[in-house]
Design a protein around this motif. Structure first.
Motif, short mmCIF file in Angstrom:
data_model
loop_
_atom_site.label_atom_id
_atom_site.label_comp_id
_atom_site.label_asym_id
_atom_site.label_seq_id
_atom_site.Cartn_x
_atom_site.Cartn_y
_atom_site.Cartn_z
N GLU A 147 1.24 -1.23 0.57
CA GLU A 147 -0.34 -0.53 -0.03
C GLU A 147 1.57 1.41 -0.06
O GLU A 147 1.61 1.44 0.52
N VAL A 148 0.95 2.10 -1.20
CA VAL A 148 1.63 3.18 -1.44
C VAL A 148 0.18 4.75 -1.03
O VAL A 148 -0.29 4.30 -2.49
N GLU A 149 0.95 5.12 -0.13
CA GLU A 149 -0.20 6.67 -0.70
C GLU A 149 1.29 7.62 -1.33
O GLU A 149 2.04 8.22 -1.24
N SER A 150 0.41 8.13 -2.19
CA SER A 150 1.66 9.77 -2.18
C SER A 150 0.19 10.79 -3.60
O SER A 150 -0.23 10.66 -3.33
N ASP A 151 1.63 11.94 -3.85
CA ASP A 151 0.33 12.87 -4.60
C ASP A 151 0.72 13.14 -6.00
O ASP A 151 0.49 13.48 -6.93
N LYS A 152 1.63 12.20 -6.08
CA LYS A 152 1.98 11.55 -7.75
C LYS A 152 1.06 10.40 -8.10
O LYS A 152 0.36 9.52 -7.36
N VAL A 153 0.92 10.87 -9.45
CA VAL A 153 0.47 9.38 -10.37
C VAL A 153 0.80 8.15 -10.44
O VAL A 153 1.99 8.34 -10.79
N ILE A 154 0.63 7.18 -9.63
CA ILE A 154 1.65 5.90 -9.64
C ILE A 154 1.15 4.78 -10.80
O ILE A 154 0.08 4.46 -11.26
N LYS A 155 2.23 4.43 -11.61
CA LYS A 155 2.04 3.63 -12.65
C LYS A 155 2.83 2.16 -12.36
O LYS A 155 1.57 1.41 -13.05
N ASP A 156 2.95 2.35 -11.27
CA ASP A 156 2.99 0.54 -10.65
C ASP A 156 4.07 0.88 -9.15
O ASP A 156 4.90 1.47 -9.55
N VAL A 157 3.24 -0.40 -8.79
CA VAL A 157 4.19 -0.56 -7.22
C VAL A 157 4.45 -2.45 -7.73
O VAL A 157 2.95 -2.77 -7.75
N THR A 158 5.53 -2.64 -7.31
CA THR A 158 5.81 -4.06 -7.41
C THR A 158 6.77 -4.50 -5.69
O THR A 158 7.19 -3.81 -5.45
N LEU A 159 6.56 -5.41 -5.48
CA LEU A 159 7.20 -6.29 -5.03
C LEU A 159 7.62 -7.63 -5.29
O LEU A 159 7.74 -8.54 -5.88
N SER A 160 8.71 -8.08 -5.25
CA SER A 160 9.81 -8.69 -5.30
C SER A 160 11.06 -9.22 -4.76
O SER A 160 11.10 -8.92 -4.18
N LYS A 161 10.95 -10.98 -5.09
CA LYS A 161 11.86 -11.64 -4.13
C LYS A 161 13.61 -11.57 -5.33
O LYS A 161 13.90 -11.40 -5.53
N TRP A 162 14.50 -11.37 -4.28
CA TRP A 162 15.53 -11.70 -4.72
C TRP A 162 16.53 -12.69 -5.30
O TRP A 162 15.86 -13.88 -4.45
N VAL A 163 16.82 -12.99 -6.49
CA VAL A 163 17.30 -12.01 -7.20
C VAL A 163 16.00 -11.50 -8.08
O VAL A 163 15.43 -12.66 -9.57
N THR A 164 15.34 -10.33 -8.11
CA THR A 164 14.08 -9.86 -9.74
C THR A 164 13.54 -10.93 -9.79
O THR A 164 13.09 -11.45 -11.26
N ARG A 165 12.48 -12.17 -8.14
CA ARG A 165 11.70 -13.18 -8.76
C ARG A 165 10.44 -12.41 -8.54
O ARG A 165 9.94 -11.98 -7.94
N THR A 166 9.35 -12.57 -10.10
CA THR A 166 7.84 -12.23 -9.01
C THR A 166 7.07 -13.03 -8.68
O THR A 166 7.59 -14.28 -8.43
N LEU A 167 6.88 -12.17 -7.78
CA LEU A 167 5.71 -13.05 -6.67
C LEU A 167 4.70 -14.50 -7.16
O LEU A 167 4.71 -14.99 -7.39
N SER A 168 4.45 -13.50 -8.52
CA SER A 168 2.25 -13.83 -8.77
C SER A 168 2.70 -12.72 -10.12
O SER A 168 2.43 -12.18 -9.37
N THR A 169 1.78 -13.99 -10.84
CA THR A 169 1.16 -13.08 -11.89
C THR A 169 0.09 -13.08 -11.79
O THR A 169 -1.13 -12.10 -12.70
N ASP A 170 -0.75 -13.11 -10.74
CA ASP A 170 -2.30 -13.20 -10.25
C ASP A 170 -2.24 -11.89 -9.69
O ASP A 170 -1.75 -11.30 -8.33
#
Length: 290
Positions: free
Chosen positions: A114-137
């Motif tokens: 969860e990110v609060e910002s006063d800019k328009v956010i394009k994407d927020v990601t969380l990945s496991k080292w090394v650059t492993r996607t958590l899930s495609t869902d």
């Protein structure tokens, strides 16, 4: 100072092969540096060394010791001092939550950023080292928080529980401004947990002494109905103490609902809020007599 010595002794004793190869107080590895920084109450340096250990260390036998070291650092101030760099001025808050959800006949897992910002956010990601996607869902939604601030929520539905280790948070705005941070997750050891006691009653169990520097674990009870293929929350209440074990009467209209009871533990990693949530749920019938 004295409170940390038993931990180091335990790590040396429980890892004899590693201890034979390394003189803990004369070598200059990232792991020994992490211990030294923790002994000196230099939490940012300790965290930096711990990140380096996770990046470089391939010896899986060290994983429990890294977890013990990390949990020990939280005893100082619940993680507030692990990172002294503030968030950029266009990001107002960052929260990361791991959820373990127990339903009848099924366990499921979720990650929530969860990110609060006063800019328009394009994407927020969380990945496991090394650059492993958590899930495609995964899905990204946004809500107006007022005063020109928008809350962005990225949800990952996972196939298994998030493991301890090193993760990376990345936030990218539409104007290509970006921010990122390392995130270290330990193996959760819930000091308060919840389980079903009977059909309509749950039991809150206290498993260990609470960290006095952390917020009190919060218990939340919620009722959901199922309309047009979606679950909608119709009632909810949070408790920080004097946890109930049943619902009050006459809080919703008669009908069939889903009752969810959750216990949430919170800590910090510098300016980032990190939460671990346990959720139990089941169908719940409200009759006219109630």
């Amino acid at each position: 100072m004295v409170r940390l010595l038993p931990l180091i002794g335990a790590l040396v004793v429980s890892a004899p092969n590693f201890a034979q190869e390394v003189d803990w107080f004369e070598s200059n590895t990232p792991l020994t540096q992490a211990h030294k920084h923790l002994l000196n109450d230099d939490l940012p340096a300790m965290f930096s060394s711990l990140v380096e250990v996770w990046q470089l260390e391939k010896n899986t036998t060290l994983v429990p010791h890294l977890n013990d070291l990390f949990l020990q650092s939280l005893e100082v101030d619940c993680g507030k001092g692990l990172d002294n760099k503030p968030l950029p001025n266009w990001i107002k808050s960052v929260l990361v939550r791991r959820s373990d959800i127990q339903s009848p006949g099924r366990d499921s897992y979720r990650a929530h950023i969860e990110v609060e910002s006063d800019k328009v956010i394009k994407d927020v990601t969380l990945s496991k080292w090394v650059t492993r996607t958590l899930s495609t869902d995964a899905s990204l939604t946004s809500f107006d928080s007022g005063d020109g601030v928008t809350k962005y929520i990225k949800r990952y539905n996972l196939n298994s529980r998030m493991k301890m280790g090193l993760y990376r948070i990345d936030v990218t705005a539409e104007d290509q401004t970006s921010w990122s941070s390392w995130l270290v997750l330990g193996e959760p050891r819930a000091k308060v947990s919840v389980r079903w006691q009977s059909k309509d009653q749950w039991k809150v169990e206290k498993n260990a002494l609470l960290n006095p520097h952390c917020p009190l674990p919060k218990l939340e009870t919620s009722l959901y109905d199922f309309v047009d293929g979606k679950y909608n929350r119709v009632w909810s209440r949070k408790f920080e103490s004097d946890y109930p074990t049943t619902l009050d009467s006459n809080i919703v209209d008669p009908g069939r609902y889903v009752l969810a009871v959750s216990v949430n533990h919170a800590r910090w990693q510098g300016p980032i809020i990190v939460e671990q949530s346990q959720i139990i749920s089941k169908t719940y019938d409200v009759s006219l007599e109630e």
